[in-house]
Enzyme design. Structure first.
Site, PDB file in Angstrom:
ATOM      1  N   SER A   7      -5.543  -2.143  -9.274  1.00 16.04           N
ATOM      2  CA  SER A   7      -6.309  -1.145  -8.532  1.00 16.04           C
ATOM      3  C   SER A   7      -7.543  -0.715  -9.311  1.00 16.04           C
ATOM      4  CB  SER A   7      -5.440   0.087  -8.251  1.00 16.04           C
ATOM      5  OG  SER A   7      -6.285   1.134  -7.815  1.00 16.04           O
ATOM      6  N   HIS A  32      -6.898  -4.570  -5.623  1.00 21.26           N
ATOM      7  CA  HIS A  32      -6.534  -3.428  -4.779  1.00 21.26           C
ATOM      8  C   HIS A  32      -7.686  -2.421  -4.778  1.00 21.26           C
ATOM      9  CE1 HIS A  32      -3.467  -0.999  -2.721  1.00 21.26           C
ATOM     10  NE2 HIS A  32      -3.966   0.050  -3.375  1.00 21.26           N
ATOM     11  N   ASP A  34      -8.932   1.132  -3.275  1.00 17.89           N
ATOM     12  CA  ASP A  34      -8.451   2.383  -2.678  1.00 17.89           C
ATOM     13  C   ASP A  34      -9.597   3.183  -2.090  1.00 17.89           C
ATOM     14  OD1 ASP A  34      -5.568   2.495  -3.316  1.00 17.89           O
ATOM     15  OD2 ASP A  34      -6.267   2.389  -5.393  1.00 17.89           O
ATOM     16  N   MET A  36     -10.629   6.543  -0.075  1.00 22.79           N
ATOM     17  CA  MET A  36     -10.115   7.890   0.226  1.00 22.79           C
ATOM     18  C   MET A  36     -11.198   8.736   0.884  1.00 22.79           C
ATOM     19  SD  MET A  36      -8.262   8.664  -3.374  1.00 22.79           S
ATOM     20  CE  MET A  36      -7.148   7.471  -4.123  1.00 22.79           C
ATOM     21  N   MET A  67      -6.968   5.092   2.828  1.00 21.81           N
ATOM     22  CA  MET A  67      -6.333   6.416   2.888  1.00 21.81           C
ATOM     23  C   MET A  67      -7.293   7.327   3.627  1.00 21.81           C
ATOM     24  SD  MET A  67      -4.755   6.369  -0.918  1.00 21.81           S
ATOM     25  CE  MET A  67      -5.801   5.013  -1.405  1.00 21.81           C
ATOM     26  N   MET A 136       4.351   3.507  -0.606  1.00 17.46           N
ATOM     27  CA  MET A 136       3.739   4.344  -1.644  1.00 17.46           C
ATOM     28  C   MET A 136       4.840   4.917  -2.530  1.00 17.46           C
ATOM     29  SD  MET A 136       0.492   4.189  -1.443  1.00 17.46           S
ATOM     30  CE  MET A 136       0.253   5.356  -2.789  1.00 17.46           C
ATOM     31  N   ASP A 174       2.969   0.665  -4.561  1.00 17.41           N
ATOM     32  CA  ASP A 174       1.733   1.230  -5.110  1.00 17.41           C
ATOM     33  C   ASP A 174       1.991   2.633  -5.663  1.00 17.41           C
ATOM     34  OD1 ASP A 174      -0.873   2.032  -5.622  1.00 17.41           O
ATOM     35  OD2 ASP A 174      -1.521   2.025  -3.519  1.00 17.41           O
TER      36      ASP A 174
HETATM   37  C1  DX5 Z   1      -3.093   6.187  -5.197  1.00 13.00           C
HETATM   38  C2  DX5 Z   1      -3.638   4.793  -4.996  1.00 13.00           C
HETATM   39  C3  DX5 Z   1      -3.184   3.825  -6.006  1.00 13.00           C
HETATM   40  C4  DX5 Z   1      -3.597   4.120  -7.430  1.00 13.00           C
HETATM   41  C5  DX5 Z   1      -2.486   3.614  -8.294  1.00 13.00           C
HETATM   42  O1  DX5 Z   1      -3.298   6.933  -4.068  1.00 13.00           O
HETATM   43  O2  DX5 Z   1      -3.230   4.283  -3.723  1.00 13.00           O
HETATM   44  O3  DX5 Z   1      -3.542   2.489  -5.658  1.00 13.00           O
HETATM   45  O4  DX5 Z   1      -4.791   3.514  -7.815  1.00 13.00           O
HETATM   46  O5  DX5 Z   1      -2.699   4.038  -9.578  1.00 13.00           O
HETATM   47  P1  DX5 Z   1      -1.580   3.980 -10.727  1.00 13.00           P
HETATM   48  O6  DX5 Z   1      -1.154   2.540 -10.840  1.00 13.00           O
HETATM   49  O7  DX5 Z   1      -2.291   4.494 -11.908  1.00 13.00           O
HETATM   50  O8  DX5 Z   1      -0.442   4.850 -10.265  1.00 13.00           O
HETATM   51 ZN    ZN Z   2      -3.573   2.121  -3.310  1.00  8.98          ZN
END
Ligand code: DX5
Ligand code: ZN
Length: 223
Positions: A7, A32, A34, A36, A67, A136, A174
């Site tokens: 990620s 990955h 993300d 938001m 997200m 998640m 994740d």
């Molecule tokens: C959180 C994200 C994850 C995040 C994971 O909302 O969806 O993908 O980057 O980070 P780590 O591996 O540090 O928990």
């Molecule tokens: Zn994620």
């Protein structure tokens, strides 16, 4: 097949291209990403321009985790920016099936994710419609959180639900995944592993290689 999906939320954005090449060189097949919106989750990350920009730097599979509220509004934009897999949240859509259809109409793979408190049974109506399920294992919104222990059982249940229907769908996990708990989630039936803070930072290459070693040793083959 087990797949590592680092990620970039935890990457050094001043050297994003290099960071991507490092994890790709270590054997990661997915990246990955993300996204938001500050509504579905408290934080805001980045969007289409960043994805379109890194698309030019790498052919790695872009695993885009949306997200955002009502993602159906932006599917075409993310396809255009270069997404290969688009994962939406069940909780964020007024019409989950229409949103999944829109993703497939764009010619990319569709993933469906649930937050830690959403019952796994809520996935049942959609299992045949998705290429990937994302469980998640932290509340979405931030990297670097602690793995929620009962996620292991949730992964096991979803893998059993898929097997029961004769489906070999990818199952991604994740949040809070580290070298010391990755075997647990692989054994529970996950085969796509997201890791952010456990990979990026110091010794990114070494850490990605260590993850790849664990992924090649453990888990059931789902391909
Ligand atoms: C959180 C994200 C994850 C995040 C994971 O909302 O969806 O993908 O980057 O980070 P780590 O591996 O540090 O928990
Ligand atoms: Zn994620």
């Amino acid at each position: 097949m087990n797949i590592l999906s680092p990620s970039i939320l935890s990457a050094d954005f001043t050297r994003l291209g290099e960071e991507i090449m490092t994890v790709e060189g270590a054997g990661a097949r997915y990246l990955h990403i993300d996204v938001m919106d500050g509504r579905f989750v408290p934080s805001i990350s980045f969007g289409m321009p960043v994805i379109a920009s890194i698309r030019k730097a790498s052919k790695i599979i872009f695993d885009v985790h949306l997200m955002i509220e009502e993602p159906v509004r932006y599917i075409d934009d993310f396809v255009k920016a270069g997404a290969d897999i688009i994962t939406i949240h069940l909780e964020a859509c007024s019409d989950v099936k229409a949103t999944l259809r829109k993703i497939h109409d764009g010619g990319v793979k569709a993933g469906l994710s649930i937050k830690p408190k959403t019952p796994v049974e809520s996935l049942l109506p959609y299992l045949e419609e998705v290429d990937m399920i994302l469980i998640m294992s932290v509340e979405p919104g931030f990297g670097g959180q602690k793995y929620i222990e009962d996620s292991t059982e949730r992964i096991r249940l979803v893998r059993a639900m898929l097997t029961e229907k004769g489906l070999d769908t990818d199952l991604e996990v994740d949040g809070g995944i580290h070298l010391d708990n990755v075997e647990l989630v692989l054994q529970a039936g996950a085969n796509v592993i997201v890791a952010g803070s456990a990979i990026f930072g110091a010794n990114t290459e070494e850490r990605a290689v260590s993850f790849m070693e664990k992924l090649s040793q453990r888990g059931v083959s789902h391909e």
